[in-house]
Write a protein that holds these residues in place. Structure first.
Motif, mmCIF file in Angstrom:
data_model
loop_
_atom_site.group_PDB
_atom_site.id
_atom_site.type_symbol
_atom_site.label_atom_id
_atom_site.label_comp_id
_atom_site.label_asym_id
_atom_site.label_seq_id
_atom_site.Cartn_x
_atom_site.Cartn_y
_atom_site.Cartn_z
ATOM 1 N N ASP A 40 0.838 -1.210 0.000
ATOM 2 C CA ASP A 40 0.000 0.000 0.000
ATOM 3 C C ASP A 40 0.867 1.252 0.000
ATOM 4 O O ASP A 40 1.429 1.603 -1.024
ATOM 5 C CB ASP A 40 -1.007 -0.030 1.164
ATOM 6 N N ASP A 41 1.002 1.909 1.134
ATOM 7 C CA ASP A 41 1.755 3.163 1.166
ATOM 8 C C ASP A 41 3.256 2.925 1.075
ATOM 9 O O ASP A 41 3.767 1.916 1.558
ATOM 10 C CB ASP A 41 1.482 3.909 2.482
ATOM 11 N N SER A 73 3.662 -3.406 4.565
ATOM 12 C CA SER A 73 2.441 -2.609 4.480
ATOM 13 C C SER A 73 2.559 -1.513 5.529
ATOM 14 O O SER A 73 2.987 -1.778 6.650
ATOM 15 C CB SER A 73 1.233 -3.492 4.769
ATOM 16 N N ALA A 77 -0.128 0.949 5.688
ATOM 17 C CA ALA A 77 -1.451 1.549 5.875
ATOM 18 C C ALA A 77 -1.975 1.274 7.289
ATOM 19 O O ALA A 77 -2.531 2.159 7.944
ATOM 20 C CB ALA A 77 -2.426 1.022 4.830
ATOM 21 N N LYS A 127 -0.216 3.411 9.865
ATOM 22 C CA LYS A 127 -0.715 4.788 9.771
ATOM 23 C C LYS A 127 -2.054 4.917 10.511
ATOM 24 O O LYS A 127 -2.273 5.862 11.268
ATOM 25 C CB LYS A 127 -0.879 5.100 8.286
#
Ligand code: KG4
Ligand code: ZN
Length: 320
Positions: A155-156, A204, A206, A209
């Motif tokens: 993801d991010d 990952s 996300a 976060k």
């Protein structure tokens, strides 16, 4: 061969000259205008590049003490398409005017090879962790141009996570350097943030976060320095564990890092402590710069490659 390199893929207007002995000039002009908006505004970036790219190139040539390079290379992607186009078009026009070869460079290859700019860099094959605002990928590099993806984010990107967390904390943009500084004063064990996808090679950010957001909204909110230190400890753990595992599984003990997050002091220290042969470029060669572009382009030119003046810009462009 003396190469002029141009980098305009995001919010840095950069020009550099690299010769057989290494960098001869290194100009990086960061655009301040984006701070107002909390992130890079693509159209403003392109306009600022258009105003400054020629001046930056002239400054680089002057610093190197040459009138004309033997070749011109420029980032052709990935990046903000309008911003990339400005540097690319300038470089093609300059190469045409001087009658020298042109080559479009993949920005990620610039980061991937940045540890090989300095003498004493890694020999092939090596592992390369590219951690930037848009990418978090662990590559195996067997030769210039021969790369394989071993692990990446689902993801991010790591830098994106830094920027988003900094924004949630009201620390401004870009977030990486601010959190890095704040983390040095905090307790990395103050908040137990998750280390997502443990056991997997991919990463990952996300979930991490989201955990930071939930913590910031909770009653038990820790001091900013402690949140920064705890968040950074989680990011570093996630990255370090992948590097160690891939080194073990491939039997390649040489690791290079590149990209803006490779400027992070905590990450640099954590990787140095692994006992692997870790190659860490100077900070200025981690964040966006044109030396890495001139260097990567020069390596390809030395192998007899070049591009036509019809080479296009690419917003997305995988290096492997
Ligand atoms: O490589 P880069 O300059 O541009 C891209 O190609 O994306 O990376 C920019 C990213 C930003 O997300 C920024 O917050 C992060 O690198 N960064 C850092 C540090 N310096 C820059 N992240 C953590 N610690 C730092 N010291
Ligand atoms: Zn970059």
């Amino acid at each position: 061969m003396i190469v002029l390199g141009i980098e305009t893929s995001c919010d840095e207007t950069a020009a550099a000259v690299v010769g057989p002995q290494g960098p001869l000039a290194d100009i990086v002009w960061s655009q301040d205008v984006h701070a107002l908006y909390g992130g890079v505004v693509p159209e403003l970036a392109a306009r600022a590049h258009a105003e400054k790219v020629g001046v930056a190139a002239a400054a680089a040539l002057a610093e190197a003490g040459i009138d004309r390079p033997d070749a011109v290379v420029a980032t052709a992607g990935p990046g903000l398409i309008g911003a990339v186009l400005v540097g690319l078009a300038w470089a093609k026009a300059a190469a045409f005017g001087w009658g020298v070869p042109f080559l479009g460079v993949n920005h990620l290859e610039g980061h991937l090879l940045s540890a090989t700019i300095q003498a004493g860099g890694p020999s092939f094959p090596f592992l390369a962790l590219v951690v930037s605002g848009g990418h978090t990928t662990l590559y195996r590099a067997d030769d210039v141009g021969t790369y394989a993806v071993l692990a990446e984010t689902r993801d991010d990107a790591a830098g994106e996570a830094y920027d988003k967390v900094a924004r949630m904390m009201g620390l401004g943009y870009p977030g990486g350097p601010v959190i890095d500084r704040l983390a040095a004063e905090g307790n990395p064990e103050a908040v137990a943030f998750p280390r997502p996808l443990e056991g997997s090679l991919d990463v990952s950010f996300a979930g991490l976060k989201t955990a930071v957001r939930a913590h910031l909204m909770s009653e038990a909110r820790a001091a900013d320095a402690d949140v920064a230190a705890s968040f950074q400890a989680a990011v570093i753990d996630v990255l370090r564990s992948r590097v160690e595992r891939v080194a073990r599984e491939t039997g390649i003990p040489r690791v290079a890092i590149g990209g803006g997050v490779a400027a992070n002091r905590g990450l640099r220290d954590a990787l140095r402590a692994t006992g692997l042969e870790v190659h860490i470029p100077p900070m200025g060669h981690c964040t966006d710069n044109a030396v890495m572009i001139a260097h990567a382009g020069r390596q390809r030119l030395l192998r007899g490659e070049h591009d036509g003046l019809d080479a296009g810009a690419r917003a997305r462009w995988a290096v492997a």
